[in-house]
Design a protein around this motif. Structure first.
Motif, short mmCIF file in Angstrom:
data_model
loop_
_atom_site.label_atom_id
_atom_site.label_comp_id
_atom_site.label_asym_id
_atom_site.label_seq_id
_atom_site.Cartn_x
_atom_site.Cartn_y
_atom_site.Cartn_z
N LYS A 170 39.01 50.29 56.85
CA LYS A 170 40.40 50.31 56.40
C LYS A 170 41.34 50.31 57.58
CE LYS A 170 43.63 52.88 53.46
NZ LYS A 170 43.81 54.07 52.58
N ILE A 171 42.38 49.51 57.48
CA ILE A 171 43.45 49.45 58.49
C ILE A 171 44.78 49.67 57.77
CG2 ILE A 171 44.71 47.97 60.11
CD1 ILE A 171 42.09 46.60 60.77
N GLU A 172 45.63 50.50 58.35
CA GLU A 172 46.99 50.68 57.84
C GLU A 172 47.97 50.08 58.84
OE1 GLU A 172 48.13 54.60 56.86
OE2 GLU A 172 46.68 54.83 55.22
N ILE A 173 48.92 49.29 58.33
CA ILE A 173 49.99 48.76 59.18
C ILE A 173 51.25 49.55 58.86
CG2 ILE A 173 51.36 46.74 59.80
CD1 ILE A 173 49.06 44.99 58.99
N LEU A 268 40.91 41.72 55.37
CA LEU A 268 40.61 40.98 56.59
C LEU A 268 39.12 40.66 56.58
CD1 LEU A 268 41.33 39.90 59.43
CD2 LEU A 268 40.87 42.20 60.30
N ILE A 296 43.41 46.21 54.13
CA ILE A 296 44.63 46.44 54.90
C ILE A 296 45.69 47.02 53.99
CG2 ILE A 296 46.44 45.38 56.29
CD1 ILE A 296 44.48 43.28 57.13
N PRO A 312 49.23 48.22 63.66
CA PRO A 312 48.08 48.53 62.81
C PRO A 312 47.32 49.74 63.35
CG PRO A 312 47.55 46.70 64.25
CD PRO A 312 48.99 47.05 64.53
#
Length: 438
Positions: A170-173, A268, A296, A312
């Motif tokens: 998991k990536i948070e922007i 992604l 994302i 990110p």
């Protein structure tokens, strides 16, 4: 006179017993987890000189006439009130804040069990959590999936234990895209993700202003290994199963993402030559994310008239680590602390309680065993089912109250003194009786 002398002797003996208990309490005023004892007296058999009679023939009834034959120790009780908390900041020192006892053993089969409130534990050379005398502290085993089992075993901190690496899923922007930017202006930001073997990769996102008012495009996602340059990795953004660039729409009034943008499912997808594995010579068959996909989250992204700081953040993923220490939470769960910053549950302390803790028998070394009057031990875990919570870095002090003990000492001394005076006076009376012959 002879009865009074023997009654006084029983008083001397009883008061001496009470003084012995008081002396032991005061001697253990600084003993960790010590529970004080109290003595209560009771009268012994009384000799009946004349029995009671009922009213009859116009005369009233008479009460019995009895002469007591002294005093005896009625009970020596152990008081299990909680002692004060002593902070030590030593993670191996534990305290039960509430009801319960630690369970320890010196038996390889864990069947011979002892109970204690003293949590001054240490680690032996094998990593076992033990008392000062080497008794192993028992707990419940936690399996590889982090589930607490019913298997009882000594709590052990394995110094050679490692924790496996985990991939980023998991990536948070977060942050701001400047609303004052011109169409075509670009902003790049990156973060570091991990694969399933713990290898690090730099993921770079490129934000391009596409509309003079509220539209941005995320494109140009690049992925480069930190240590290898010859691995051909590609990343493609997938929005609601449609692969391509991500279009972000912001509300012109609030500067926040429109509901349509917030509800998009963004992924992604990472691959190498159409495969989601990497086959470099030094990296092995590593995997990315969840089957090659990393979700994302853009809910914390906004567009205000402020500096560009959108960035990110990888929310998970880590390298492998070795154990460096441990902590114990209020529920008694022992967590291993690893060099990569992760924590892993290793075991959970087992506690015991009794229907009648006063019925426990002292065994020395701050240990108790159950007796026929204590009831069967009821096992459980901290902070549930009536058990107290566990405080790490603290010890339970003795519950001896010096003011109370000194007061009891004074009354005991006076009682002993008064009984000795009875013997002295009875002796003088006997002396007068003997002197009558002269």
């Amino acid at each position: 006179m002879m009865r009074s002398m023997y009654s006084a002797i029983s008083g001397l003996r009883s008061h001496q017993t009470k003084m012995d208990v008081i002396g032991n309490n005061i001697a253990n005023v600084n003993t960790v987890g010590y529970k004080k004892q109290t003595v209560t007296f009771q009268e012994v058999f009384s000799q009946v000189i004349r029995g009671a009679s009922a009213p009859q023939d116009g005369k009233g009834g008479t009460n019995p006439q009895q002469i007591g034959l002294g005093v005896d120790v009625g009970a020596i009780n152990t008081i299990h009130t909680q002692g004060a908390t002593q902070r030590t900041d030593n993670p191996e020192d534990l305290m039960i804040n509430g009801e319960g006892f630690f369970v320890v053993t010196d038996d390889t089969n864990f069947e011979r069990r002892y109970y204690t409130r003293a949590g001054n534990f240490t680690l032996d050379r094998d990593g076992n959590l033990v008392t000062a005398d080497g008794y192993k502290v028992l707990g419940y085993v936690i399996d590889e999936d982090g589930n607490i089992t019913n298997t009882v075993a000594p709590i052990r901190i394995n110094k050679s234990e490692t924790i496996a690496p985990s991939p980023t899923t998991k990536i948070e922007i977060r942050g701001n895209l400047d609303s004052r930017a011109e169409v075509g202006d670009k902003h790049t930001a990156d973060t570091i993700i991990k694969d399933s073997l713990g290898n690090s990769y730099v993921v770079t996102f490129e934000f391009t202003k596409d509309d003079g008012n509220s539209k941005w495009i995320i494109n140009g996602v690049t992925i480069k290994p930190q240590s290898e340059d010859d691995i051909n990795l590609t990343g493609v953004l997938s929005v609601d199963d449609d692969e391509g660039d991500l279009s972000l729409e912001f509300d012109n009034t609030t500067g926040k993402l429109t509901d349509d943008s917030k509800n998009k499912s963004i992924t992604l997808k990472i691959s190498q030559d159409g495969d989601n594995t990497q086959d470099g010579d030094n990296t092995g068959d590593a995997r990315f994310g969840n089957n090659g996909e990393i979700s994302i989250d853009i809910s914390q992204l906004h567009q205000y008239a402020a500096d560009m700081d959108a960035k990110p953040y990888a929310m998970d993923g880590n390298t492998s680590g070795t154990i460096e220490g441990y902590t114990v939470d209020p529920k008694g769960i022992v967590y291993g602390v690893f060099s990569n910053g992760d924590k892993k549950a290793l075991a959970q302390l087992m506690l015991a309680k009794f229907d009648n803790p006063m019925g426990l028998q002292k065994m020395g070394s701050n240990l108790f065993i159950d007796s026929r009057n204590s009831g069967e031990p009821q096992y459980g875990v901290a902070d549930s089912g009536g058990f107290g919570s566990v405080l790490s870095g603290s010890l339970e002090m003795s519950n001896v109250d010096l003011a109370y003990e000194f007061t009891e000492m004074i009354t005991t001394q006076r009682g002993f003194q008064a009984n000795s005076r009875i013997i002295t006076v009875a002796d003088e009376m006997l002396q007068e009786l003997v002197n009558m012959k002269r």
